[in-house]
Motif scaffolding. Sequence first.
Motif, PDB file in Angstrom:
ATOM      1  N   PHE A 138       1.070  -1.226  -0.076  1.00 16.26           N
ATOM      2  CA  PHE A 138      -0.025  -0.080  -0.019  1.00 16.26           C
ATOM      3  C   PHE A 138       0.931   1.324  -0.088  1.00 16.26           C
ATOM      4  N   PRO A 139       0.878   2.336  -0.741  1.00 15.95           N
ATOM      5  CA  PRO A 139      -0.736   2.768  -1.406  1.00 15.95           C
ATOM      6  C   PRO A 139      -0.524   2.358  -2.790  1.00 15.95           C
ATOM      7  N   ASN A 140       0.313   1.448  -3.382  1.00  8.42           N
ATOM      8  CA  ASN A 140       0.393   1.134  -4.856  1.00  8.42           C
ATOM      9  C   ASN A 140      -0.670   0.248  -5.332  1.00  8.42           C
ATOM     10  N   ASN A 141      -1.229  -0.446  -4.474  1.00  7.27           N
ATOM     11  CA  ASN A 141      -2.313  -1.336  -4.796  1.00  7.27           C
ATOM     12  C   ASN A 141      -3.746  -1.060  -4.355  1.00  7.27           C
ATOM     13  N   ARG A 142      -3.792   0.280  -4.124  1.00  6.62           N
ATOM     14  CA  ARG A 142      -4.960   0.757  -3.636  1.00  6.62           C
ATOM     15  C   ARG A 142      -6.063   0.626  -4.372  1.00  6.62           C
ATOM     16  N   LEU A 143      -5.907   0.536  -5.640  1.00  6.83           N
ATOM     17  CA  LEU A 143      -6.977   0.263  -6.883  1.00  6.83           C
ATOM     18  C   LEU A 143      -7.693  -1.171  -6.396  1.00  6.83           C
ATOM     19  N   TRP A 144      -6.798  -2.189  -6.454  1.00  4.53           N
ATOM     20  CA  TRP A 144      -7.089  -3.554  -6.260  1.00  4.53           C
ATOM     21  C   TRP A 144      -7.868  -3.573  -4.681  1.00  4.53           C
ATOM     22  N   LEU A 145      -7.471  -2.952  -3.729  1.00  2.80           N
ATOM     23  CA  LEU A 145      -7.728  -2.875  -2.378  1.00  2.80           C
ATOM     24  C   LEU A 145      -9.280  -2.217  -2.384  1.00  2.80           C
ATOM     25  N   GLY A 146      -9.384  -1.209  -3.353  1.00  3.96           N
ATOM     26  CA  GLY A 146     -10.864  -0.698  -3.297  1.00  3.96           C
ATOM     27  C   GLY A 146     -11.713  -1.403  -4.166  1.00  3.96           C
ATOM     28  N   VAL A 147     -11.319  -2.216  -5.057  1.00  2.18           N
ATOM     29  CA  VAL A 147     -12.159  -3.257  -5.839  1.00  2.18           C
ATOM     30  C   VAL A 147     -12.520  -4.275  -4.905  1.00  2.18           C
ATOM     31  N   CYS A 148     -11.773  -4.664  -3.920  1.00  2.00           N
ATOM     32  CA  CYS A 148     -12.094  -5.941  -2.903  1.00  2.00           C
ATOM     33  C   CYS A 148     -13.027  -5.292  -1.740  1.00  2.00           C
ATOM     34  N   CYS A 149     -12.767  -4.113  -1.528  1.00  4.81           N
ATOM     35  CA  CYS A 149     -13.565  -3.595  -0.419  1.00  4.81           C
ATOM     36  C   CYS A 149     -15.187  -3.273  -0.880  1.00  4.81           C
ATOM     37  N   ALA A 150     -14.999  -2.783  -2.369  1.00  3.38           N
ATOM     38  CA  ALA A 150     -16.388  -2.537  -2.706  1.00  3.38           C
ATOM     39  C   ALA A 150     -17.198  -3.687  -3.224  1.00  3.38           C
ATOM     40  N   SER A 151     -16.218  -4.933  -3.562  1.00  7.75           N
ATOM     41  CA  SER A 151     -17.230  -6.241  -3.680  1.00  7.75           C
ATOM     42  C   SER A 151     -17.717  -6.836  -2.386  1.00  7.75           C
ATOM     43  N   TYR A 152     -16.828  -6.538  -1.346  1.00  4.29           N
ATOM     44  CA  TYR A 152     -17.501  -6.946  -0.195  1.00  4.29           C
ATOM     45  C   TYR A 152     -18.619  -6.151   0.326  1.00  4.29           C
ATOM     46  N   PHE A 153     -18.716  -5.158   0.292  1.00  8.11           N
ATOM     47  CA  PHE A 153     -19.983  -4.243   0.486  1.00  8.11           C
ATOM     48  C   PHE A 153     -21.190  -4.587  -0.280  1.00  8.11           C
ATOM     49  N   CYS A 154     -20.811  -4.727  -1.614  1.00 12.76           N
ATOM     50  CA  CYS A 154     -21.912  -4.973  -2.714  1.00 12.76           C
ATOM     51  C   CYS A 154     -22.423  -6.546  -2.406  1.00 12.76           C
ATOM     52  N   LEU A 155     -21.827  -7.307  -1.998  1.00 17.15           N
ATOM     53  CA  LEU A 155     -22.216  -8.746  -1.718  1.00 17.15           C
ATOM     54  C   LEU A 155     -23.004  -9.062  -0.432  1.00 17.15           C
ATOM     55  N   SER A 156     -22.579  -8.225   0.520  1.00 17.85           N
ATOM     56  CA  SER A 156     -22.912  -7.912   1.916  1.00 17.85           C
ATOM     57  C   SER A 156     -24.516  -7.262   1.690  1.00 17.85           C
ATOM     58  N   GLY A 157     -24.411  -6.222   0.931  1.00 17.44           N
ATOM     59  CA  GLY A 157     -25.797  -5.502   0.607  1.00 17.44           C
ATOM     60  C   GLY A 157     -26.781  -6.663   0.023  1.00 17.44           C
ATOM     61  N   ILE A 158     -26.430  -7.147  -1.100  1.00 12.20           N
ATOM     62  CA  ILE A 158     -27.391  -8.162  -1.760  1.00 12.20           C
ATOM     63  C   ILE A 158     -27.849  -9.055  -0.868  1.00 12.20           C
ATOM     64  N   LEU A 159     -27.017  -9.844   0.051  1.00 11.37           N
ATOM     65  CA  LEU A 159     -27.611 -10.719   1.347  1.00 11.37           C
ATOM     66  C   LEU A 159     -28.471 -10.067   2.133  1.00 11.37           C
ATOM     67  N   GLN A 160     -28.178  -8.772   2.443  1.00 11.70           N
ATOM     68  CA  GLN A 160     -29.222  -8.076   3.394  1.00 11.70           C
ATOM     69  C   GLN A 160     -30.639  -7.878   2.702  1.00 11.70           C
ATOM     70  N   LEU A 161     -30.482  -7.585   1.216  1.00 14.16           N
ATOM     71  CA  LEU A 161     -31.726  -7.403   0.499  1.00 14.16           C
ATOM     72  C   LEU A 161     -32.434  -8.639   0.529  1.00 14.16           C
ATOM     73  N   MET A 162     -31.780  -9.785   0.359  1.00 11.33           N
ATOM     74  CA  MET A 162     -32.367 -11.143   0.030  1.00 11.33           C
ATOM     75  C   MET A 162     -33.207 -11.171   1.280  1.00 11.33           C
ATOM     76  N   MET A 163     -32.562 -11.279   2.491  1.00 13.81           N
ATOM     77  CA  MET A 163     -33.124 -11.486   3.618  1.00 13.81           C
ATOM     78  C   MET A 163     -34.320 -10.643   4.049  1.00 13.81           C
ATOM     79  N   THR A 164     -33.981  -9.418   3.737  1.00 14.72           N
ATOM     80  CA  THR A 164     -35.266  -8.288   3.986  1.00 14.72           C
ATOM     81  C   THR A 164     -36.462  -8.469   2.961  1.00 14.72           C
ATOM     82  N   PHE A 165     -36.238  -8.886   1.530  1.00 13.47           N
ATOM     83  CA  PHE A 165     -37.388  -8.799   0.862  1.00 13.47           C
ATOM     84  C   PHE A 165     -37.983 -10.098   0.322  1.00 13.47           C
ATOM     85  N   ILE A 166     -36.926 -10.937   0.375  1.00 14.18           N
ATOM     86  CA  ILE A 166     -37.330 -12.331  -0.221  1.00 14.18           C
ATOM     87  C   ILE A 166     -37.596 -13.312   1.003  1.00 14.18           C
TER      88      ILE A 166
END
Length: 263
Positions: A117-145
Amino acid sequence: RIRSKIQTCHPTHEHPTDTMAKKNKKEEPAEEKEEEEEEVVEEEMELLQVDVGDVIKVKQILDETVAGTITGSEDLSAHGDKVKILEDYRHDNIKLFLMALACVFASIAQFGLNTDFPNNRLWLGVCCASYFCLSGILQLMMTFIDKDCIMTTRPVTDPEAIKAIKNGGNKEMDKYGIRVRTQFPRFSEFYTVILEFQGKENSEFVKGTWSVGHFFDVDGFFDEEGMQIEIEELYQRFEAGKFDKPEAETKGASKTKPSKKND
């Protein structure tokens, strides 16, 4: 006279085999009593004790009993062993896959990209964004499905079971599985179980509501067998096609017509 006195003074000796036989006769009833006591102990059920004030734990135990009764009870169906209800794990497997994938992205961000870090901050951001997106999808599934659903089952596939169920009154258990819903509102003593068709819009349903005090005593001991009997009766209503009416219709039927005003 001396001989007679000697004979009276010395008692006759029994043979050793006779004494052993008497001992064995005395020991046999004792062994039988021990075996009977062991059988009585085995027949006693261990009741689960729960803190009734812990609402989450109480609902967890009730939900587990409902799911276990529907998939594992021998007396569930009125048609005996012909009908076997199998749980559908496809939806749960999708959620597990998303959870595992989110954990993979989190592990890569935490342990694999922390050295450069900070040379790999782009990949770090991709991993963090992917984690939060997947967690959000799971929460939406449990809430609405998922909502208040605790399990779903597969449609019945055995030809003999389908014939028996259709003759009993339910015509669609070979097309749809069962969606099992439970409700235990906050600050309420009433626990509700709803059985309906999985994947069918405006599905028919059966509903059962019981007070928690019906299954738990003052000390928190749980009457699992009593709960299983209630769920078996509820399922047999669903299997026989004796569905409950929607609440809107029952409320509308209960309303009285307004009286005409006098002129």
